[in-house]
Design a protein around this motif. Structure first.
Motif, mmCIF file in Angstrom:
data_model
loop_
_atom_site.group_PDB
_atom_site.id
_atom_site.type_symbol
_atom_site.label_atom_id
_atom_site.label_comp_id
_atom_site.label_asym_id
_atom_site.label_seq_id
_atom_site.Cartn_x
_atom_site.Cartn_y
_atom_site.Cartn_z
ATOM 1 N N LEU A 55 -117.776 -65.809 -33.322
ATOM 2 C CA LEU A 55 -118.696 -66.901 -33.640
ATOM 3 C C LEU A 55 -118.025 -68.268 -33.667
ATOM 4 C CD1 LEU A 55 -120.800 -65.184 -36.442
ATOM 5 C CD2 LEU A 55 -121.451 -65.567 -34.049
ATOM 6 N N GLU A 56 -116.715 -68.312 -33.774
ATOM 7 C CA GLU A 56 -115.981 -69.579 -33.861
ATOM 8 C C GLU A 56 -115.062 -69.712 -32.656
ATOM 9 O OE1 GLU A 56 -113.816 -69.221 -37.524
ATOM 10 O OE2 GLU A 56 -115.642 -69.035 -38.719
ATOM 11 N N ASN A 57 -114.640 -70.927 -32.399
ATOM 12 C CA ASN A 57 -113.699 -71.169 -31.300
ATOM 13 C C ASN A 57 -112.301 -71.381 -31.860
ATOM 14 O OD1 ASN A 57 -115.530 -71.048 -29.137
ATOM 15 N ND2 ASN A 57 -116.250 -73.099 -29.591
ATOM 16 N N HIS A 58 -111.357 -70.634 -31.326
ATOM 17 C CA HIS A 58 -109.964 -70.733 -31.743
ATOM 18 C C HIS A 58 -109.091 -70.850 -30.507
ATOM 19 C CE1 HIS A 58 -110.915 -69.616 -35.883
ATOM 20 N NE2 HIS A 58 -111.771 -68.744 -35.359
ATOM 21 N N LYS A 59 -107.986 -71.551 -30.630
ATOM 22 C CA LYS A 59 -107.025 -71.692 -29.532
ATOM 23 C C LYS A 59 -105.926 -70.654 -29.718
ATOM 24 C CE LYS A 59 -108.552 -75.674 -27.824
ATOM 25 N NZ LYS A 59 -109.049 -75.878 -26.523
ATOM 26 N N PHE A 60 -105.625 -69.920 -28.642
ATOM 27 C CA PHE A 60 -104.576 -68.923 -28.675
ATOM 28 C C PHE A 60 -103.530 -69.238 -27.617
ATOM 29 C CE2 PHE A 60 -108.354 -66.638 -30.246
ATOM 30 C CZ PHE A 60 -107.889 -66.326 -31.508
ATOM 31 N N THR A 61 -102.318 -68.769 -27.840
ATOM 32 C CA THR A 61 -101.238 -69.032 -26.893
ATOM 33 C C THR A 61 -101.294 -68.097 -25.695
ATOM 34 O OG1 THR A 61 -99.699 -67.567 -28.067
ATOM 35 C CG2 THR A 61 -99.706 -69.883 -28.710
ATOM 36 N N GLN A 62 -101.835 -66.904 -25.872
ATOM 37 C CA GLN A 62 -101.892 -65.915 -24.799
ATOM 38 C C GLN A 62 -103.217 -66.020 -24.034
ATOM 39 O OE1 GLN A 62 -99.414 -63.942 -23.720
ATOM 40 N NE2 GLN A 62 -98.223 -65.109 -25.206
#
Length: 71
Positions: A13-20
């Protein structure tokens, strides 16, 4: 390292930034699936898929798992 059902729902439901990139692409795909069918079954399958991915690539998703564990 595993993701709970509550954490999975927040990921979808939320937007998150990931390194992979692979993790980001999988989450984006699962977000679209969940948006189309926000059922408990889709949520459970998403959690299983995320946990499988994390288990398989645990050595390279350590930083991303730290973000997820804070949800």
């Amino acid at each position: 390292m595993s993701v709970s059902i509550r954490q999975t729902e927040r990921l979808l439901l939320e937007n998150h930034k990931f390194t992979q990139l692979g993790l980001s692409m999988m989450i984006t795909r699962l977000q679209r699936l969940y948006a189309g069918d926000p059922s408990q079954e889709v949520l459970q399958k998403s959690m299983d898929e995320i946990n499988t991915f994390i288990d398989k690539f645990k050595s390279i998703v350590v930083k991303d798992y730290e973000i997820i564990s804070q949800l």
